[in-house]
Motif scaffolding. Structure first.
Motif, PDB file in Angstrom:
ATOM      1  N   UNK A 375       0.824  -1.203   0.000  1.00 32.80           N
ATOM      2  CA  UNK A 375       0.000   0.000   0.000  1.00 32.80           C
ATOM      3  C   UNK A 375       0.861   1.257   0.000  1.00 32.80           C
ATOM      4  N   UNK A 376       1.952   1.226   0.757  1.00 38.95           N
ATOM      5  CA  UNK A 376       2.865   2.372   0.786  1.00 38.95           C
ATOM      6  C   UNK A 376       3.522   2.574  -0.576  1.00 38.95           C
ATOM      7  N   UNK A 377       3.893   1.483  -1.213  1.00 40.86           N
ATOM      8  CA  UNK A 377       4.480   1.585  -2.553  1.00 40.86           C
ATOM      9  C   UNK A 377       3.469   2.187  -3.522  1.00 40.86           C
ATOM     10  N   UNK A 378       2.219   1.759  -3.404  1.00 41.98           N
ATOM     11  CA  UNK A 378       1.159   2.271  -4.280  1.00 41.98           C
ATOM     12  C   UNK A 378       0.929   3.757  -4.075  1.00 41.98           C
ATOM     13  N   UNK A 379       0.882   4.192  -2.817  1.00 45.67           N
ATOM     14  CA  UNK A 379       0.529   5.576  -2.513  1.00 45.67           C
ATOM     15  C   UNK A 379       1.719   6.522  -2.551  1.00 45.67           C
ATOM     16  N   UNK A 380       2.933   6.019  -2.248  1.00 44.94           N
ATOM     17  CA  UNK A 380       4.086   6.902  -2.087  1.00 44.94           C
ATOM     18  C   UNK A 380       5.227   6.604  -3.039  1.00 44.94           C
ATOM     19  N   UNK A 442      -5.822   3.712   7.071  1.00 47.11           N
ATOM     20  CA  UNK A 442      -5.869   5.060   7.643  1.00 47.11           C
ATOM     21  C   UNK A 442      -4.467   5.656   7.736  1.00 47.11           C
ATOM     22  N   UNK A 443      -3.509   4.853   8.193  1.00 47.83           N
ATOM     23  CA  UNK A 443      -2.137   5.332   8.354  1.00 47.83           C
ATOM     24  C   UNK A 443      -1.529   5.715   7.011  1.00 47.83           C
ATOM     25  N   UNK A 444      -1.723   4.876   6.001  1.00 46.79           N
ATOM     26  CA  UNK A 444      -1.152   5.152   4.681  1.00 46.79           C
ATOM     27  C   UNK A 444      -1.741   6.430   4.078  1.00 46.79           C
ATOM     28  N   UNK A 445      -3.025   6.658   4.307  1.00 50.28           N
ATOM     29  CA  UNK A 445      -3.674   7.855   3.775  1.00 50.28           C
ATOM     30  C   UNK A 445      -3.132   9.116   4.453  1.00 50.28           C
TER      31      UNK A 445
END
Length: 460
Positions: A375-380, A442-445
């Motif tokens: 998820x972090x790779x996707x968002x950041x 929530x944290x990733x957002x």
């Protein structure tokens, strides 16, 4: 002097002592009497405001006035927590991705942990190691049963565990080389490593700014590049080293993982040279990677393993797990600790270990860790400031091309607590192992929404 005279004198002295120790009742309330018939008095509750009524600014001011200034704290005064949530004295809620620096593996206020601690505290909290106690033996039995080790030594922290490992390593070498005046007594450690702040563990810690103010530290430590197999194997062959200290996954150093080939090469070289291999799993062990012990993922096993942070779920404990080969060199009096392994912390440790060692719990950590990283790779991953997102299970690092502090501060303001690591350019994520996927989302957002602060910091 007759018995009656002695009795009369004793009553007189007791009465006089009672009168001399009795204070004026102004502004004090009287509690039940204690030993020697002395009235034990407590300050009037009307004069001292309850702690929960103090504001953050007041508590921060008191800390600066009364405590030694060794911590550069975030300006947050936390007062309670439940699960993965923390609350400050003003009632603000935070999602906790720090877990007390990888300590609160079961989150805050876990019901089984609370029950274990309160029940044990009601029965017996501490007796010292002059005597046997049941929780200590039971926790040791569980640690041995679930690991490579044959025996356990308890202490109170990670740095103490590494100090004990230093002593055990040197004693082992003296025991193994009885006729040599100078047996192998030196150590190998690695770049970016962190093993503690007491003098022996500090000598094994690579960051110079930790060591320099307190030099001279323990001599005889050689630092090599983490992962440099060839240089390490060649140095071990010299035969002058008591032990090699290595973290299978470096936490403080920036979330760097060793390779299986590197650890296996260390194992083979140590065996050939008679050198001990010590795995420091103070931060990466006990379920953090989704394996009970981080080294299990590599299939490489040490002679000594040091543990601490999550073992008692927030109470101070450390442990040194050793093989029978090492134990053969240790005698009564070679090491010890007053508080170590007391019934209270060991009962807490049993509650933690019983939960974390469950295979379904561990598989959940692996699954959530992979989900979080993806998820972090996707968002950041496409953000220009992100150099790499790495990790194993629920120990994750986001390496940046700029200092991470502005992002950490912005996240805090948005209700998310994260840490830094490495050279201050890595966001360290070590949440409670019980974190839900909804909390991961929530944290990733929040992280994504806070990233623009890095652009502002770069421009200023």
């Amino acid at each position: 002097m007759s018995w009656s005279a002695l009795f009369s004198l004793n009553n007189s002295l007791t009465s006089s002592l009672h009168r001399s120790l009795t204070l004026k009742s102004t502004n004090y309330s009287v509690s039940p009497t204690s030993c020697l018939n002395v009235d034990v008095r407590t300050p009037d509750s009307n004069q001292i405001p309850p702690l929960h009524e103090k504001r953050s600014s007041e508590i921060i001011a008191d800390e600066k006035k009364f405590m030694v200034g060794t911590y550069a704290r975030a300006p947050v005064v936390l007062s309670s927590g439940k699960g993965c949530k923390l609350y400050d004295v003003e009632g603000r809620e935070y999602l906790d991705l720090t877990s007390g620096i990888a300590v609160n593996a079961l989150g805050h206020g876990d019901s089984d942990w609370v029950r274990s601690v309160t029940q044990q505290a009601d029965v017996l909290a501490h007796v010292s190691n002059v005597y046997y106690s049941i929780p200590q033996v039971e926790l040791a039995k569980r640690l041995v049963t679930g690991s490579f080790a044959d025996r356990v030594f308890f202490c109170n922290s990670g740095t103490e565990a590494n100090e004990a490992a230093i002593k055990f390593s040197r004693k082992f070498q003296r025991f193994s080389h009885p006729i040599e005046k100078v047996p192998p007594v030196e150590f190998i450690a690695f770049s970016n490593c962190f093993h503690g702040r007491t003098m022996g563990a500090l000598a094994l810690t690579s960051k110079e700014h930790y060591r320099t103010p307190f030099e001279p530290v323990m001599p005889g430590v050689t630092f090599l590049e983490y992962g440099d197999t060839q240089a390490t194997v060649e140095l071990i062959k010299s035969g002058k080293f008591a032990a090699v200290f290595v973290e299978p996954i470096q936490g403080e150093g920036g979330i760097y993982s060793a390779t299986k080939e590197f650890l296996q090469s260390l194992r083979t070289a140590c065996d050939n040279a008679g050198c001990l291999l010590v795995f420091d799993e103070v931060q990466c062990g006990l379920g953090r990677t989704g394996y009970l012990w981080a080294h299990e993922a590599y299939g490489v096993y040490p002679d000594i393993m040091t543990l601490a942070k999550p073992l008692a779920g927030g109470l101070p404990i450390g442990a040194v797990l050793v093989t029978e080969r090492v134990v053969s060199a240790i005698s009564y009096g070679d090491h010890g600790s007053t508080f170590a392994g007391n019934p209270l912390v060991c009962s807490a440790g049993i509650a933690v270990l019983d939960k974390i060692s469950n295979p379904s719990f561990l598989s959940g950590v692996r699954e959530k860790g992979q989900y979080f990283k993806d998820l972090l790779v996707e968002k950041l991953g496409t953000n220009g400031h992100v150099k790499e997102i790495r990790g194993f299970g629920l120990i994750i690092g986001i390496e940046l091309d700029v200092p991470a502090s502005p992002l950490v501060d912005a996240c805090q303001q948005a209700g998310l607590l994260v840490l830094t690591a490495g050279k201050g350019n890595v966001v360290r994520i070590v949440p409670p192992l019980i974190i839900s996927k909804q909390e991961v989302d929530q944290a990733a957002e929040i992280l994504k929404n806070c990233f623009p602060v890095l652009d502002q910091a770069s421009k200023s």
